[in-house]
Design a protein around this motif. Structure first.
Motif, PDB file in Angstrom:
ATOM      1  N   ILE A 102       0.849  -1.203   0.000  1.00 51.74           N
ATOM      2  CA  ILE A 102       0.000   0.000   0.000  1.00 51.74           C
ATOM      3  C   ILE A 102       0.879   1.246   0.000  1.00 51.74           C
ATOM      4  O   ILE A 102       0.660   2.187  -0.769  1.00 51.74           O
TER       5      ILE A 102
ATOM      6  N   VAL B 268      -4.180   0.928   6.014  1.00 52.50           N
ATOM      7  CA  VAL B 268      -3.970   2.078   5.125  1.00 52.50           C
ATOM      8  C   VAL B 268      -3.563   3.335   5.881  1.00 52.50           C
ATOM      9  O   VAL B 268      -2.676   4.069   5.438  1.00 52.50           O
TER      10      VAL B 268
ATOM     11  N   GLY C 171     -12.623   3.841   0.474  1.00 47.66           N
ATOM     12  CA  GLY C 171     -12.811   2.392   0.479  1.00 47.66           C
ATOM     13  C   GLY C 171     -13.940   2.056   1.423  1.00 47.66           C
ATOM     14  O   GLY C 171     -14.633   2.929   1.946  1.00 47.66           O
TER      15      GLY C 171
ATOM     16  N   GLY D 139     -10.355   2.540  -3.782  1.00 48.53           N
ATOM     17  CA  GLY D 139      -9.749   1.224  -3.744  1.00 48.53           C
ATOM     18  C   GLY D 139     -10.725   0.177  -3.270  1.00 48.53           C
ATOM     19  O   GLY D 139     -11.920   0.448  -3.086  1.00 48.53           O
TER      20      GLY D 139
ATOM     21  N   GLY E   5     -10.966  -3.612  -0.786  1.00 46.27           N
ATOM     22  CA  GLY E   5     -10.330  -4.597   0.076  1.00 46.27           C
ATOM     23  C   GLY E   5     -11.356  -5.300   0.921  1.00 46.27           C
ATOM     24  O   GLY E   5     -12.546  -4.970   0.908  1.00 46.27           O
TER      25      GLY E   5
ATOM     26  N   VAL F  71      -6.258  -4.649   1.385  1.00 46.58           N
ATOM     27  CA  VAL F  71      -6.317  -4.018   0.063  1.00 46.58           C
ATOM     28  C   VAL F  71      -5.867  -4.952  -1.051  1.00 46.58           C
ATOM     29  O   VAL F  71      -4.830  -5.611  -0.954  1.00 46.58           O
TER      30      VAL F  71
ATOM     31  N   PHE G 196      -6.301  -0.448  -6.044  1.00 43.09           N
ATOM     32  CA  PHE G 196      -6.394   1.000  -5.876  1.00 43.09           C
ATOM     33  C   PHE G 196      -6.304   1.636  -7.260  1.00 43.09           C
ATOM     34  O   PHE G 196      -5.667   1.087  -8.162  1.00 43.09           O
TER      35      PHE G 196
END
Length: 517
Positions: free
Chosen positions: A203, A229, A294, A317, A319, A326, A329
């Motif tokens: 990430i 993240v 997200g 993104g 996930g 994730v 993206f």
């Protein structure tokens, strides 16, 4: 390499740089790493050892960061739990997860006093001091009257900076994340040190997070989106966490402006609140280089409205807990495609398949499956569910998606949320996208309800700006933009839509509302 050893290396390189800022006070990387080491040592002195399970019932505070990395440094397995869960929900996860020690907010002390008899495996409850607790009837200065309870400060204070933890293997379970349980009791996704480290690393690389970044950390830390993240990824490369205990538009604009934030991560409803906030101005967000979305699909109308007003790009993104989380993206070095979750991040493969697991042609809808070093090893104590979720090394997500000719993926909907009207497939998101383009719509959620003639019918729940707008107005609008079978049969007006703690709209709560009628 793992998260906690990487923190040690980062602390040596950026020892005097702020690791986090919380309530306008900061802590350097050297201070954070020292607190992590002492907390790990303090846990060991309580009898917690490698492989034991430690639950965190904490909000967004430094306690969470120190507890997470301290427990990992000791080799314990961390189970983050939403602190506002009910006693039944907490009790189920703590008992099912074989938790030995709990680290919790002081506000939860009365709860654990009442639950004590129902938590036979818990040996220690470590209580973290908060300003809210200090202003309440909770007294943690005399925890000795509760044999299981110790203060967080005393555990850290008992630790030693010379502590060296056990050797950690890549496949050791680092975290167990209990899913939200939309189909029954929550399941514990077992994530290894390799899973979490690889996803945070990838990430950070994909989003180009460096020591110059200051990341607003307001998503709940106990949730996997924030965990990887907005917490682990910045700490990989010497970034600074701007910890915001609770999301509010006013606070986000203040923190962003005063701390020259560079990255904001949120769910679509957060962006909607920021866009609707009357005092929000682009000047307050001018230092942001990137916004990340997200947790749920971002309506295209919302994305365009936010970007136009605040002049900052949103990278959407995708996930899920089982993938650390994730997998996709929108890339920063190529055109961003509104409505897309982007392309596969480095080291992760995404593929769209049919019912037989065969890849479908470009543009065709199928189930999204994922493979990579970030995929869980299975669900805790659930071998059959694990075997169903992971087949031939691929994680079956349960999400319907399609891929375009350039490798960009688009989530169509949850497989289980698809509505079948007279034999035709209706994806709730496509109806929601149409309604989000209506100027009077603030929020919308679509789901299927039983229908005697068509099998299912399309039902909508909306929040509007103008109270004079009618159901027929919106249905007429939908008729202009949707095929007949996709047009809602009913639209209900609500003051707000039910959401979980991350701001994700709860379709299940709406469906329960329908069934109760």
């Amino acid at each position: 390499m793992n998260l906690t050893s990487r923190l040690g290396e980062t602390a040596k390189k950026y020892y005097n740089k702020p690791a986090y800022i919380f309530n306008d006070t900061s802590s350097t990387y050297a201070e954070l790493d020292g607190a992590v080491t002492k907390f790990a040592c303090g846990l060991e002195k309580l009898g917690v050892k490698k492989g034991d399970h430690v639950a965190l019932l904490l909000g967004n505070t430094p306690h969470f960061v120190i507890s997470l990395y301290g427990a990992l440094r000791l080799g314990a397995t961390v189970i983050p739990i939403n602190p506002i869960y009910t006693p039944d929900e907490i009790g189920y996860i703590v008992n099912n997860g074989d938790v030995k020690a709990i680290i919790a907010l002081d506000l939860l002390v009365p709860l654990f006093e009442k639950m004590n008899a129902h938590l036979p495996k818990v040996e220690h409850i470590i209580v973290c001091e908060t300003p809210q607790g200090a202003s309440s009837d909770v007294n943690i200065t005399n925890l000795s009257i509760y044999p299981k309870m110790k203060s967080f400060t005393s555990v850290v204070g008992s630790g030693d900076l010379s502590f060296v933890g056990p050797e950690l293997m890549d496949d050791d379970v680092a975290v167990i994340l209990y899913t939200s349980g939309t189909t029954g009791k929550p399941k514990g996704a077992m994530l290894t040190h390799k899973n979490l480290y690889s996803n945070a690393r990838d990430i950070a690389e994909y989003l180009k997070i460096t020591d110059q970044d200051r990341v607003i950390t307001t998503l709940p830390m106990f949730h996997v989106f924030c965990l990887s993240v907005a917490l682990n990824a910045p700490l990989m490369n010497g970034g600074t966490l701007l910890i915001v205990p609770k999301f509010s538009p006013k606070e986000i604009f203040r923190v962003a402006k005063e701390n020259e934030a560079t990255v904001f991560a949120g769910v679509p409803t957060m962006y909607n609140f920021l866009l609707q906030y009357p005092d929000g101005v682009a000047e307050d967000l001018k230092t942001l280089r990137l916004c990340i979305s997200g947790g749920a699909a971002m309506p295209v109308a919302l994305l365009k409205g936010f970007e136009q007003k605040f002049q900052v790009a949103i990278s959407e993104g995708y996930g899920l807990s089982e993938a650390s989380p994730v997998t996709c993206f929108n890339p920063l070095d190529r055109p961003r495609k509104p409505g897309s979750i982007g392309t596969s991040i480095v080291n992760v493969e995404n593929k769209v398949v049919d019912e037989n697991g065969e890849e479908v042609p470009v543009g065709q809808v199928g189930e999204l499956i994922v493979r990579g070093p970030n995929v869980m090893i299975g669900y805790y104590k659930l071998p059959e569910e694990s075997a169903f979720a992971i087949r031939d090394g691929w994680l079956y997500t349960g999400d319907l998606a399609r891929m375009d000719e350039e490798g960009y993926f688009y989530i169509v909907d949850r497989k289980k949320d698809m509505i079948i009207v007279g034999g035709y497939n209706v994806y709730p998101r496509e109806v929601e996208e149409v309604l989000y383009n209506h100027p009077e719509i603030v929020e919308v959620a679509v789901l299927g309800i039983p229908d005697a003639n068509q099998g299912e019918a399309v039902n909508c729940y909306v929040v509007v700006k103008n109270q004079s707008i009618t159901e027929e107005d919106l249905i007429s609008y939908c008729r202009e933009h949707l095929a007949k079978y996709k047009v809602p049969s009913k639209i209900e007006f609500l003051e707000e839509l039910p959401k979980n703690t991350t701001g994700k709209i709860l379709r299940r709560a709406l469906k329960d509302k329908v069934l109760q009628k």
